[in-house]
Design an enzyme around this catalytic site. Structure first.
Site, PDB file in Angstrom:
ATOM      1  N   LYS A 156      -8.316 -27.530 -19.275  1.00  0.00           N
ATOM      2  CA  LYS A 156      -7.502 -26.807 -20.262  1.00  0.00           C
ATOM      3  C   LYS A 156      -6.389 -27.693 -20.816  1.00  0.00           C
ATOM      4  CE  LYS A 156      -6.232 -23.366 -17.551  1.00  0.00           C
ATOM      5  NZ  LYS A 156      -6.899 -23.699 -16.275  1.00  0.00           N
ATOM      6  N   ARG A 206      -7.015 -35.746  -9.449  1.00  0.00           N
ATOM      7  CA  ARG A 206      -6.126 -35.689 -10.600  1.00  0.00           C
ATOM      8  C   ARG A 206      -4.779 -36.346 -10.296  1.00  0.00           C
ATOM      9  NH1 ARG A 206      -6.058 -29.773 -13.349  1.00  0.00           N
ATOM     10  NH2 ARG A 206      -4.685 -29.214 -11.640  1.00  0.00           N
ATOM     11  N   ARG A 239      -6.386 -21.704  -4.826  1.00  0.00           N
ATOM     12  CA  ARG A 239      -6.260 -21.499  -6.282  1.00  0.00           C
ATOM     13  C   ARG A 239      -7.601 -21.100  -6.893  1.00  0.00           C
ATOM     14  NH1 ARG A 239      -4.024 -26.963  -8.159  1.00  0.00           N
ATOM     15  NH2 ARG A 239      -4.033 -26.054 -10.237  1.00  0.00           N
ATOM     16  N   ARG A 296      -0.055 -33.843  -7.943  1.00  0.00           N
ATOM     17  CA  ARG A 296       0.671 -32.586  -7.850  1.00  0.00           C
ATOM     18  C   ARG A 296       0.544 -32.046  -6.430  1.00  0.00           C
ATOM     19  NH1 ARG A 296      -1.376 -28.825 -12.751  1.00  0.00           N
ATOM     20  NH2 ARG A 296      -1.292 -27.290 -11.076  1.00  0.00           N
ATOM     21  N   ARG A 308      -3.309 -14.929 -16.826  1.00  0.00           N
ATOM     22  CA  ARG A 308      -4.111 -15.234 -15.641  1.00  0.00           C
ATOM     23  C   ARG A 308      -4.491 -13.964 -14.889  1.00  0.00           C
ATOM     24  NH1 ARG A 308      -2.138 -20.873 -14.793  1.00  0.00           N
ATOM     25  NH2 ARG A 308      -3.402 -21.847 -13.185  1.00  0.00           N
TER      26      ARG A 308
HETATM   27  P1  AMP Z   1      -1.338 -24.674 -13.764  1.00  0.00           P
HETATM   28  O1  AMP Z   1      -0.570 -25.904 -14.081  1.00  0.00           O
HETATM   29  O2  AMP Z   1      -1.695 -23.869 -14.968  1.00  0.00           O
HETATM   30  O3  AMP Z   1      -2.534 -24.933 -12.869  1.00  0.00           O
HETATM   31  O4  AMP Z   1      -0.352 -23.729 -12.911  1.00  0.00           O
HETATM   32  C1  AMP Z   1       0.158 -24.144 -11.662  1.00  0.00           C
HETATM   33  C2  AMP Z   1       0.604 -22.940 -10.860  1.00  0.00           C
HETATM   34  O5  AMP Z   1       1.653 -22.247 -11.568  1.00  0.00           O
HETATM   35  C3  AMP Z   1      -0.450 -21.883 -10.613  1.00  0.00           C
HETATM   36  O6  AMP Z   1      -1.285 -22.183  -9.499  1.00  0.00           O
HETATM   37  C4  AMP Z   1       0.400 -20.640 -10.386  1.00  0.00           C
HETATM   38  O7  AMP Z   1       0.969 -20.642  -9.085  1.00  0.00           O
HETATM   39  C5  AMP Z   1       1.535 -20.849 -11.388  1.00  0.00           C
HETATM   40  N1  AMP Z   1       1.197 -20.222 -12.687  1.00  0.00           N
HETATM   41  C6  AMP Z   1       0.969 -20.857 -13.878  1.00  0.00           C
HETATM   42  N2  AMP Z   1       0.672 -19.980 -14.845  1.00  0.00           N
HETATM   43  C7  AMP Z   1       0.706 -18.747 -14.264  1.00  0.00           C
HETATM   44  C8  AMP Z   1       0.450 -17.432 -14.729  1.00  0.00           C
HETATM   45  N3  AMP Z   1       0.101 -17.174 -16.012  1.00  0.00           N
HETATM   46  N4  AMP Z   1       0.590 -16.410 -13.849  1.00  0.00           N
HETATM   47  C9  AMP Z   1       0.952 -16.630 -12.563  1.00  0.00           C
HETATM   48  N5  AMP Z   1       1.177 -17.838 -12.060  1.00  0.00           N
HETATM   49  C10 AMP Z   1       1.049 -18.912 -12.882  1.00  0.00           C
END
Ligand code: AMP
Length: 205
Positions: A13, A122, A163, A152, A88
């Site tokens: 994404k 990553r 996740r 990360r 999400r």
């Molecule tokens: P990402 O970088 O999109 O993989 O997001 C990293 C982490 O941030 C996720 O595993 C969640 O813990 C939190 N997070 C990001 N976006 C959301 C969302 N829309 N709703 C809830 N938690 C989120």
């Protein structure tokens, strides 16, 4: 153009979002990036989010929805935007329906079995956010800004497993949610980055 990029963690994404936003000149709104920035700056939102992110869980809907609502109200979103990592959950999607119009959804479909290697390999730049993969990256300096790239904390195998479970249980139902609305296009995320982007552009035409 108001876009949502749907897809499992590691589906690509962020990578596709960078290209789309550069070409279509719309802001890239990544809730994950917003949380990481808040964590780095030690804000109250950052402290709250960190306890969930470190465990591979979702940050509570009300926290995320408020952040996104405030961001979408900013001037640069008037001509469109791309949401990466939001919504999400179905509750987030319903909240978004209240504040956003004419949403188009692109679902990046990937084989979940391929994601563990993709995600644990990553690396990201902590300064500018550029993303890399150990299989193709030479050296440990960011090509864009020269900072040392890092993994990360939530890209460790145990957290990734959690996740992916969260994705299957809470986020994947959004595919049906938007399919029913008739505004979802699915692209094959197992192809190369360039090929996926061609499919995305076709879907946006
Ligand atoms: P990402 O970088 O999109 O993989 O997001 C990293 C982490 O941030 C996720 O595993 C969640 O813990 C939190 N997070 C990001 N976006 C959301 C969302 N829309 N709703 C809830 N938690 C989120």
């Amino acid at each position: 153009m108001n876009l949502i990029l749907l897809g499992a963690p590691g589906a690509g994404k962020g990578t596709q979002a960078e290209r789309i936003c550069a070409d279509y000149k719309i802001p890239h709104i990544s809730t994950g990036d917003i949380f990481r920035k808040n964590i780095k700056e030690g804000t109250p939102v950052g402290l709250k989010a960190k306890s969930y992110i470190d465990k591979g869980q979702l940050v509570p809907d009300e926290v995320v929805v408020e952040i996104v609502a405030l961001r979408l109200a900013e001037d640069d979103c008037k001509k469109g935007y791309l949401l990466d990592g939001f919504p999400r959950t179905v509750a987030q999607a319903k909240a978004l329906d209240e504040i956003a119009k004419d949403l188009r959804v692109i679902n990046i479909d990937v084989d979940l079995n391929a994601l563990m290697d993709r995600i644990t390999g990553r690396r990201v730049c902590p300064e500018c956010g550029a993303g890399y993969h150990v299989s193709t990256k030479k050296g440990d300096k960011c090509d864009k800004c020269g900072a040392t790239i890092v993994q990360r904390a939530d890209d460790q195998p145990e957290t990734v497993k959690k996740r992916l479970e969260v994705y299957v249980n809470q986020t994947a139902p959004l595919i049906e949610y938007y399919e029913k609305k008739g505004n979802l296009v699915t692209v094959d995320g197992m192809k190369s980055i360039a090929e996926v982007y061609e499919e995305v552009k076709k879907a946006l035409r």
